[in-house]
Design an enzyme around this catalytic site. Sequence first.
Site, PDB file in Angstrom:
ATOM      1  N   LYS A   1      -1.691  39.834 -13.244  1.00 35.82           N
ATOM      2  CA  LYS A   1      -0.906  40.877 -13.902  1.00 35.82           C
ATOM      3  C   LYS A   1       0.113  40.304 -14.878  1.00 35.82           C
ATOM      4  CE  LYS A   1      -1.267  44.278 -10.130  1.00 35.82           C
ATOM      5  NZ  LYS A   1      -2.168  43.551  -9.235  1.00 35.82           N
TER       6      LYS A   1
ATOM      7  N   ALA B   1      -5.732  36.468  -8.255  1.00 35.32           N
ATOM      8  CA  ALA B   1      -5.390  37.772  -7.703  1.00 35.32           C
ATOM      9  C   ALA B   1      -4.267  38.388  -8.542  1.00 35.32           C
ATOM     10  CB  ALA B   1      -5.021  37.642  -6.229  1.00 35.32           C
ATOM     11  N   SER B   2      -3.205  38.877  -7.931  1.00 38.60           N
ATOM     12  CA  SER B   2      -2.218  39.666  -8.677  1.00 38.60           C
ATOM     13  C   SER B   2      -1.350  38.859  -9.632  1.00 38.60           C
ATOM     14  CB  SER B   2      -1.335  40.452  -7.712  1.00 38.60           C
ATOM     15  OG  SER B   2      -2.052  41.547  -7.186  1.00 38.60           O
ATOM     16  N   ILE B   3      -1.362  37.539  -9.564  1.00 34.79           N
ATOM     17  CA  ILE B   3      -0.695  36.764 -10.610  1.00 34.79           C
ATOM     18  C   ILE B   3      -1.331  37.076 -11.959  1.00 34.79           C
ATOM     19  CG2 ILE B   3      -0.269  34.418 -11.470  1.00 34.79           C
ATOM     20  CD1 ILE B   3       0.070  33.491  -8.620  1.00 34.79           C
TER      21      ILE B   3
END
Length: 403
Positions: free
Chosen positions: A106, A102-104
Amino acid sequence: MRLPFVALLALSLAACGDLELASLDASVPTDAVTPRAVDATPFDAGPPPADLEGFVDWQMRAGGIRGLAAAITTREGTALTMLRGEASEGVPVAEDTLFVLASISKTFTGILVVQLVEDGLLDLDAPLDEYLPYAVRNPAFPDVPVTARMLLTHTSGLRDQLTVLGMASTAGTDPDVALSDFSRDYVGVPDHWDARPGAQYQYCNAGFAVLGALVEAITEQDFRARSDARLLDPLGLDGSGWFLADVDVSMIATPYSWSERRGFTALQHGGYAFYPAASMRASIVHMARYARAVSRGLELDGVRVLREALATEMRRVPFPEIAGDRSLAWEIETIRGRAYMHHSGATNGGATLLYVGDDGVSIIVLTNSDAYIRSRFGLREGADALREIVLRLDSEADALVRE
């Protein structure tokens, strides 16, 4: 087939950041906990067991978490690995089980962007118009440039439009919209812009799609190929990747939702046209190596993927007055006098946490759970369980690493 709207909601949210982590030290014993599926008997809401395995299993049962992989690492190696629960029905979590980060994700994209600075190809504070073949401007503020540094810190004024993100998402397959097309079309819609660039913090997944398109435009190389050549392969993250086509699908943990009434419900894997924001899939072994590299200034086993000065720059908070402790693709937190780089992830059947302490000690938790999505609707049991697990791992790190 498009993902349900509610599933996409989590992609626009910054993950929870209210965990308190104690100060850790950096010697390196090695331990591994044997994987075991969570007990299927009715949950007993009594106090959690004192032993680590029992405690984590109890929290997983309390929080509706099907499978979990966790690790404590230092700059020198892995001090502890935990493998609990099931990756899919009847299949225990293993060291090579892949989880969607998920947003890791980024943070991976952020490194690839800053590598362009090292290569002399990008000025983080230059207008994106200088590098992309289309305008990246807020129509309400056409004279104010949007920069890569703004996108990396969620201060560009670009905002997530969830229905559009839903239309750019697929279930069971990789995205069917090119990253460059998604980025160009997204920034061209006035309704996708909000505040004056550089004036306000607003978490934005779409902004990291623009950053991915920026990498492609500057290097004239596919973002996934660039990731392999400049980040994943050099760090030894073989088997990780952005697309279902890039990994062994049989090794990906099945995403699950949970409710007290229905129990666990298996979900489909997702694909996102804005994938640099959310789609990296990696194992706990991969993430242990990644955390060690970050803690060492983006060097591992003699291989450096970013100049140390630029790795330090990624820790710096450029806009503290509007973006709190947001650095370049990370958040910086200070707990009990120790600063660490942090990111969390929340997506359709995935809740993840990564903490890299300034002393080199990292805590990683990967799950195939919708815990953080549920928390956004007031159902806190999953998020609370993850918080307790991280705090317990922090305590274990004190015992394993500091003594």
